[in-house]
Design an enzyme around this catalytic site. Structure first.
Site, mmCIF file in Angstrom:
data_model
loop_
_atom_site.group_PDB
_atom_site.id
_atom_site.type_symbol
_atom_site.label_atom_id
_atom_site.label_comp_id
_atom_site.label_asym_id
_atom_site.label_seq_id
_atom_site.Cartn_x
_atom_site.Cartn_y
_atom_site.Cartn_z
ATOM 1 N N ASP A 122 -7.098 -7.311 0.932
ATOM 2 C CA ASP A 122 -7.184 -8.216 2.083
ATOM 3 C C ASP A 122 -6.252 -7.734 3.198
ATOM 4 O O ASP A 122 -6.078 -6.526 3.391
ATOM 5 C CB ASP A 122 -6.836 -9.642 1.630
ATOM 6 N N HIS A 179 -4.743 -14.267 6.566
ATOM 7 C CA HIS A 179 -5.917 -14.301 5.694
ATOM 8 C C HIS A 179 -5.583 -13.906 4.259
ATOM 9 O O HIS A 179 -5.964 -14.587 3.294
ATOM 10 C CB HIS A 179 -6.983 -13.379 6.278
ATOM 11 N N SER A 205 -14.644 -16.465 2.542
ATOM 12 C CA SER A 205 -13.360 -15.830 2.206
ATOM 13 C C SER A 205 -12.490 -16.752 1.374
ATOM 14 O O SER A 205 -11.654 -16.297 0.597
ATOM 15 C CB SER A 205 -12.601 -15.466 3.488
#
Length: 762
Positions: A139, A213, A539
């Site tokens: 990620d 994220h 996600s």
């Protein structure tokens, strides 16, 4: 973010991912097993040949070796000229060279909603502590000081089998790791070859997360318990990952402008060598044949090493055939709602009222003037794009903004900069009744397509339209799950005989860890710092399943990745918490069905149910050779097969059926007496002695026969096979319905081993 990709423009030199036949790497002179020296020898050979062809180009075009891949695939990534690629084709063992690609990025209440309870079942503390499962998160990196990762006092020493490392880089030291965060690496060679050196004024050239994220997904999968977690007091509770005791290894491959394929491949290759048990990738691109899909190829190499791979389905819904990461060895995860919401009430001056959603933490508005479209500024004003709003028109008013074009919170920023007092963020028709909750900078709320039409009609018909917004905080008990409208859909665009996505999991308005240096909106003007943030996307659903797979691995150490996948699929449910079928948030707003019900092309086998998955009764197991045999049925060439297999592979005369836990069929519309027969084999992992009886719900227009109708098991581990025949029914009339759905269930005692059936009428 959406799931988009772009090949780099054709230039004299660019990054190529080169695949080699692993059985032939001894063809050059090097020490046995020293594959890096072998690849360097390849580079030397190319340079030498280039020089022979044109001595002036030797220095200018010397190939630059970026990565050597030894685990997920056999090959390397290098910066090469077109001439050098042609020369490579003459090297023994060369399979292919493909240009690099750019990929994009695709919880206090989640565990409870999923049925996980502290001290019970899969969350039995003593068993979890001794499991030592490692989840690799590929990620944007991680914020190591966050309490979701910094608490390790009660954890046992790092297992000796772990070969990973915590690499030093910009504001990241090996000492940032501990017994919880046991690996942290950054991969940027491919990115820098395309975009230039990482800008360290806005990003970290290390595993440290500058976007949020990766921190969010890592904590969703395996974050430690953190009490009193919330965002501005909303969604308050104890936050934890799905397997809160798991170790985390962070592999940073995504930078400010995207994620490069060669870096992703290098991360997966390294994660395999490091010794992860589960890989979580919340990213993707558009679907493509498996032999040209970097994530598919890398994940197959991981699965060959016994690693479970979970990927996000993409955020391009509700359009059909938009699902990404569709390789059958990948667990492809759709997104759905929890039973928790952050409701608002919008009242109009004409007395109408509508429900919305928002994470705005301030006071409600009074009844204020309402403006929309041409009345509030210049071109693009209906979308509230940068500079489109006129302060003279919107000052002190609530502005209606269309959701398309630009970020949702960015539109609110524009309203605030122009002096607006509030914003109604309204959906277009094809966005349906999706309600994103966002931490807006001013009083603002999202509203569905039905409310949008009524509000626009009101503004256009009333000389002095007004509205107010009231914020209701956190509310539980909503019907859930509901399929998120943004969640990418099937049918599978690459292989329509495999249903994708596989399952759905919580992905809407998910609270998880967040770096303190990144504002909750990620807008430059937003100076707020938070410890947790609420965001949405597949996600977010992907790491839920990654964590659940780790839980299953902890109690079934001998299960293969496909066994874990089968358990999660065949125990998933299709009814919501009100015992009615799962609905689709896109219904009535652009979905292909006139019904408001979701289908297997939206949620796969259904919503994950981890406690049931831990004891599924039967599993559909698949070996890596079985996957390769299946690829033969797609008529791949020998060179295409070699890209996935990492060696030459001879297809059998009859490839056989893939032992998948679902059924996807294609019939010509109006066809009659067309027959399709599939064989499946199930393994008994439930009661030693069991008698399973089949129950079938036939899809419209298809008759289904199963032989035998009863499976009798005498011991654990026993395998039994059955055949199922699908026949396009005689007398079925041509219909406008493009799809029909059903199910096949094996029942015994407490077990209901369920496989969805999806029919596409061509």
């Amino acid at each position: 973010m959406g799931a988009t990709t772009s090949s780099y423009a054709t230039v004299e030199r660019q990054i190529y991912v080169v695949h080699m036949d692993r059985t032939k790497i001894s063809s050059l002179d090097h020490s046995p097993g020293d594959t890096r020296k072998w690849h360097e020898a390849v580079m030397d050979t190319i340079t030498e040949l280039s020089a022979q062809d044109d001595e002036e180009e030797q220095e200018a075009t010397a190939p630059q070796l970026l990565y050597v891949y030894e685990n997920a695939i056999t090959g390397f990534a290098a910066n090469l000229s077109t001439k050098q690629v042609e020369l490579l084709r003459n090297v023994d063992g060369f399979v292919s060279a493909t240009p690099d690609d750019m990929f994009s990025l695709h919880t206090t209440h989640s565990p409870k909603f999923l049925g996980l309870q502290n001290g019970k079942g899969l969350w039995n503390g003593s068993k979890l502590a001794s499991a030592d499962i490692v989840i690799g998160v590929v990620d944007t990196g991680i914020w190591p000081e966050h309490p979701s990762f910094s608490q390790d006092a009660s954890m046992p020493p790092v297992p000796s089998r772990w070969k990973g490392a915590c690499e030093k880089g910009t504001k990241f030291l090996p000492s940032n790791c501990n017994k919880k965060l046991i690996g942290a690496r950054a991969f940027f060679k491919g990115y820098e070859a395309v975009a230039g050196r990482v800008n360290e004024t806005v990003d970290y050239r290390s595993a440290r997360d500058s976007q949020g994220h990766g921190t969010h997904t890592a904590s969703t999968a395996a974050g430690a318990f953190v009490d009193d977690a919330s965002l501005f007091g909303m969604a308050k509770g104890s936050a934890s990952g799905m397997m809160y005791s798991a170790r985390i290894a962070a592999y940073k491959v995504c930078w400010l402008t995207g994620c490069v394929g060669s870096d992703i491949l290098a991360a997966v290759d390294q994660a395999v060598a490091d010794g992860v048990d589960v890989l979580s990738l919340s990213m993707g691109s558009f679907s493509r044949p498996y032999y040209s899909d970097i994530i598919a190829i890398a994940s197959f190499g991981a699965v060959q090493h016994g690693i479970f791979v979970s990927c996000s389905a993409g955020n391009s819904g509700p359009s059909e055939s938009t699902v990404a990461n569709v390789a059958p060895w990948i667990m492809t995860v759709a997104a759905s709602y929890l039973d928790r919401s952050f409701p608002t009430t919008v009242k109009l001056g004409n007395g109408l009222a509508f429900k919305g959603a928002s994470l705005y933490s301030g006071k409600p508005t009074s009844m204020l003037p309402l403006v929309y479209g041409d009345s509030s500024g210049s071109k693009g004003v209906e979308y509230c794009i940068d500079g489109s709003l006129s302060p003279d028109i919107v000052r002190g008013k609530i502005v209606v903004c269309e959701r398309r074009l630009g970020s949702r919170t960015g539109k609110g920023e524009q309203v605030k900069l122009a002096g607006g007092a509030g914003m109604l963020l309204v959906n277009a028709e094809d966005q349906g009744e999706e309600l994103f909750a966002d931490p807006h900078l001013l009083p603002a709320t999202s509203l569905g397509a039905k409310a949008a039409k009524a509000i626009k009609d009101y503004v256009s018909s009333d000389k002095k339209p007004t509205a107010s917004i009231d914020f209701e905080g956190t509310v539980y008990g909503y019907p859930a799950p509901v399929t998120a409208a943004f969640s990418s859909r099937g049918p599978n665009p690459i292989a329509p005989d495999v249903i994708k996505p596989d399952v759905t999991a919580p992905g809407m308005n998910i609270l998880a860890a967040w770096p303190p240096t990144v504002s909750p909106t990620r807008l430059k003007s937003d100076k707020r710092s938070v410890e947790f943030n609420i965001i949405s996307g597949t996600s977010m659903s992907c790491p839920h399943v990654s964590g659940l797979a780790a839980l299953l691995k902890s109690v079934h150490r001998d299960w293969s990745p496909s066994a874990i996948k089968s358990a999660l699929m065949t125990t998933a449910y299709m009814l919501n918490n009100k015992f009615t079928p799962i609905k689709d948030a896109a219904a009535g707003g652009g979905s292909s069905s006139s019904s408001d019900l979701a289908t297997p092309f939206a949620f796969g086998s259904g919503h994950v149910n981890p406690e049931r998955a831990s004891d599924p009764g039967l599993i559909y197991d698949i070996g890596t050779e079985d996957y390769l045999n299946y690829l033969c049925s797609l008529n791949y060439t020998s060179s295409q097969m070699a890209l996935v297999a990492r060696r030459s592979f001879t297809c059998p005369l009859q490839p056989g059926d893939l032992n998948y836990p679902s059924f996807a069929l294609l019939f010509d519309n109006g066809a009659q007496n067309i027959t399709l027969t599939y064989k499946r084999t199930v393994t008994n992992v439930g009661a030693p002695r069991a008698r399973y009886v089949v129950v079938v719900k036939e899809p419209e227009g298809v008759s289904v026969r199963v032989e035998p109708k009863v499976l009798k098991f005498n011991k654990l581990g026993q395998k039994l096979s059955y055949k199922v025949t699908f026949v396009a029914a005689v007398g079925r009339k041509t219909t406008s319905n493009a799809y029909s759905f059903g199910s096949l269930v094996w029942l015994f005692d407490k077990y209901a081993v369920t496989s969805p059936i999806a029919v596409t009428w061509q």
